[in-house]
Design a protein around this motif. Structure first.
Motif, PDB file in Angstrom:
ATOM      1  N   GLU A 536       0.821  -0.481   0.030  1.00  0.00           N
ATOM      2  CA  GLU A 536       0.350   0.119   0.105  1.00  0.00           C
ATOM      3  C   GLU A 536       0.795   1.143   0.182  1.00  0.00           C
ATOM      4  O   GLU A 536       1.689   1.294   1.425  1.00  0.00           O
ATOM      5  N   ARG A 558      -6.642   8.798   4.882  1.00  0.00           N
ATOM      6  CA  ARG A 558      -7.481   7.206   3.817  1.00  0.00           C
ATOM      7  C   ARG A 558      -8.054   7.415   2.652  1.00  0.00           C
ATOM      8  O   ARG A 558      -7.459   6.920   1.684  1.00  0.00           O
ATOM      9  N   LYS A 559      -8.898   8.171   2.694  1.00  0.00           N
ATOM     10  CA  LYS A 559      -9.822   8.124   1.801  1.00  0.00           C
ATOM     11  C   LYS A 559      -9.563   9.527   0.730  1.00  0.00           C
ATOM     12  O   LYS A 559     -10.266   8.678  -0.379  1.00  0.00           O
ATOM     13  N   VAL A 562      -6.895   7.137  -1.605  1.00  0.00           N
ATOM     14  CA  VAL A 562      -7.823   6.195  -2.651  1.00  0.00           C
ATOM     15  C   VAL A 562      -8.353   7.411  -3.329  1.00  0.00           C
ATOM     16  O   VAL A 562      -8.308   6.274  -4.508  1.00  0.00           O
ATOM     17  N   GLU A 563      -8.782   8.308  -3.356  1.00  0.00           N
ATOM     18  CA  GLU A 563      -9.726   8.901  -4.010  1.00  0.00           C
ATOM     19  C   GLU A 563      -8.688   9.245  -5.038  1.00  0.00           C
ATOM     20  O   GLU A 563      -8.811   9.296  -6.184  1.00  0.00           O
ATOM     21  N   ILE A 567      -3.892   2.033  -3.640  1.00  0.00           N
ATOM     22  CA  ILE A 567      -4.390   0.871  -4.228  1.00  0.00           C
ATOM     23  C   ILE A 567      -4.000   0.419  -2.684  1.00  0.00           C
ATOM     24  O   ILE A 567      -2.486   0.171  -1.908  1.00  0.00           O
ATOM     25  N   THR A 568      -4.883   0.106  -1.947  1.00  0.00           N
ATOM     26  CA  THR A 568      -4.642  -0.409  -0.459  1.00  0.00           C
ATOM     27  C   THR A 568      -4.086  -1.174  -0.429  1.00  0.00           C
ATOM     28  O   THR A 568      -4.306  -2.801  -1.124  1.00  0.00           O
ATOM     29  N   ARG A 571      -6.481  -4.405  -1.795  1.00  0.00           N
ATOM     30  CA  ARG A 571      -6.793  -4.248  -3.272  1.00  0.00           C
ATOM     31  C   ARG A 571      -5.534  -5.050  -3.917  1.00  0.00           C
ATOM     32  O   ARG A 571      -5.253  -5.498  -4.743  1.00  0.00           O
TER      33      ARG A 571
END
Length: 593
Positions: A536, A558-559, A562-563, A567-568, A571
């Motif tokens: 990540e 984190r939000k 991801v936007e 890639i977490t 994921r």
């Protein structure tokens, strides 16, 4: 009129088995067509194995269908081995080699009769051979070829495991058969030990041989750690292989002190000190795969209730992958990471729990940056691998050489790149951040669960938000997941909803193929061989810097990340499931949504 006697099952098979070939039986029962039989015979000729296996693989019949036909044909019962637990004493009646040769598994013994599950109940020679070996009458039952193979694997283990067990049993019996005179050490009282006797015991040939075997066996199995654990009534040896601990052997309890002393002598530790933890290293040379290699074991001794527990971390330079493309980074994540480490200044942090591969990632980064015109200095505790052209410093807390003290000294050594093994406290974090802000590239590690929470952790240590926002360029969180063994990789049916719950989109789940390892000698019947990284990578952009400056939470960071395309960890794992590198179970075990 004389009553009719029930014919013996073996006689039925003797009469009909050899003439009633499986193909003829299936055609006679209208289970397959002659054309399908020709195709199955051709498949068998090309790929080997039994005809029944080819019929199943081509999709003409199920394994249960063939079992039912054979059961009717020969008038013998069928059995589902999946739910059957065989008695170990019965299993020992037939050697593994014989079970593999004839594809049979012994189930139960009643008096002079042995019930034998067979994939081919027409094999008279197999029954005669086993009857001769065991001296028992054979009562056959029929089972599918796949279930017999699974049962052999489950009850016998791999051939390599059998050989290792024999070797271990030989060593232990050698030790217990009176060959260890003087090995068992007894103290006059609980607090005092005869050190001379302990040293003598540690140098006894059987103890030396057993310890050497454990070290050698761990290398051959690809273990990363060896655990020697004393309990009240047993002494246990376990290896960590591909991140999972596995029981290996239980040496006699009387050898505990002698084995501990032998290992401590090899590591040049004080064998008389049994109350305090100790750390050391063992260097050994051995021949592995016809090549000489030098191995380094990092040793930790911990006093427990029933004696000293020893953990040895195996440091094998050949297992150090310095090519970042092979570690498991997704293409986008690797590009971001490499852009950050090639910047002239700033901080790059790698986070994750112990044993998640952080050191390997840092060493890979340094290997890329290592050039004759660049001065690289590292502070490590301990120095795991020695790298040419790098100035590596070993921490020694007992004399005051800690990360903070080393960092202060580094700044007077004209460095370009500084690697700090771990940021543990405010003092180390403060000096590292100041170094990153004054023209140095700083690489380090932290123990956090994911990339965004690393920002919060630094601020909780006492670092001002504006210092974090301006100094940290990139954070990489990572885990290690086990790879599916390529030798026994098979497709697995997983329900659509399970895939969606794990994190796949409904569209992805529709066309997704999921795989698992079936277990084979190559992977010791585990289904996994080797590990791959899940990554990540959080790039600290201008928008994220603004959020850090206003004290945003890890959830908000984190939000936003991801936007912006981060890639977490979950994921990253799902992408590796989609291409058949690892299993869904591994990803769920190592990551959260």
């Amino acid at each position: 009129m004389e009553p009719q006697s029930t014919p013996d099952t073996s006689e039925i098979i003797r009469t009909h088995g050899l003439s009633g070939r499986l193909g003829e039986i299936l055609i006679r029962e209208n289970m397959i067509t002659p054309t399908q039989l020709d195709q199955a015979l051709e498949h068998q000729q090309q790929h080997g194995g039994r005809l029944g296996s080819s019929v199943v693989k081509l999709g003409f019949l199920t394994a249960d269908g063939i079992t039912a036909v054979l059961s009717r044909q020969y008038g013998i019962p069928s059995v589902d081995l999946e739910y059957f637990n065989a008695d170990p004493s019965v299993i020992r009646l037939i050697p593994m080699e014989t079970a593999l040769k004839y594809q049979v598994i012994p189930l139960t013994r009643v008096g002079s009769s042995l019930t034998l599950a067979m994939a081919d109940p027409a094999n008279v020679y197999a029954m005669d051979d086993i009857k001769f070996r065991t001296g028992l009458n054979i009562e056959p039952v029929v089972a599918s070829e796949v279930s017999v193979a699974e049962a052999i694997k489950k009850n016998y283990g791999s051939i390599e495991e059998q050989e290792r067990k024999k070797e271990i049993e030989g060593l232990v019996s050698f030790i217990e058969d009176g060959q260890t005179e003087g090995v068992e050490v007894e103290a006059a009282d609980e607090s005092a030990l005869n050190l001379a006797a302990l040293e003598r015991a540690a140098e006894e040939a059987p103890v030396v041989k057993l310890v050497n075997y454990i070290l050698k066996d761990a290398v051959e199995r690809g273990a990363s750690d060896i655990h020697l654990e004393p309990y009240e009534k047993e002494y246990r040896v376990r290896y960590r292989i591909d991140g999972v601990l596995q029981n290996v052997m239980q040496p006699p309890l009387k050898l505990r002190d002698a084995m501990i002393s032998r290992i401590k002598i090899m590591a040049k530790l004080d064998i008389s000190e049994k109350r305090l933890p100790q750390d050391g290293r063992i260097m050994i040379r051995m021949v592995h795969n016809n090549r000489k290699k030098q191995l380094d074991f990092r040793l930790s001794v911990l006093p427990t209730l029933h004696g000293e527990k020893i953990v040895m971390r195996l440091l094998d330079k050949e297992n150090l992958h310095l090519d970042m493309a092979q570690l498991g980074f997704e293409k986008e994540s690797l590009e971001k990471f490499q852009q950050a480490i090639f910047k002239p200044y700033g901080m790059v942090l790698v986070t994750g729990p112990t044993g998640s591969g952080k050191t390997n990632t840092l060493y890979s980064s340094i290997a890329q940056l290592n050039k004759p015109d660049i001065n690289i200095i590292t502070a490590e505790d301990p120095v795991e691998f020695q790298l040419a052209g790098i100035n590596q410093v070993q921490m020694k807390e007992q004399i005051g050489l800690n990360f903070a003290a080393a960092l202060r000294s580094f700044l007077r050594q004209d460095p370009n790149i500084i690697m700090v093994g771990e940021i543990r406290d405010f003092e180390t974090a403060e000096i590292a951040i100041k170094a990153a802000l004054t023209g140095h590239l700083v690489l380090s590690t932290l123990h956090t669960n994911d990339a965004p929470s690393t920002i919060s952790r630094l601020m909780n240590m006492g670092i001002e938000p504006f210092l974090v926002a301006t100094s940290v360029h990139l954070i990489c969180a990572q885990r290690l997941a086990r790879r599916i063994c390529p030798s026994c990789k098979v497709e697995e049916k997983v329900r659509h909803q399970v895939l969606v719950d794990a994190g796949f989109t409904p569209e992805e789940a529709k066309s997704l193929k999921v795989y698992r390892g079936d277990g084979c000698p190559s992977c010791n019947s585990r289904g996994y061989k080797g590990r791959v990284g899940l990554y990540e990578v959080l790039e600290v952009t201008d928008e994220l810097r603004e959020l850090i400056l206003v004290g945003a939470s890890a959830l908000e960071l984190r939000k936003k990340a991801v936007e912006q395309g981060m890639i977490t960890l979950r994921r990253s794992g799902l992408l590796k499931v989609a291409v058949g590198i690892t299993t869904l179970e591994e990803v769920i075990r190592e990551t959260v949504l």
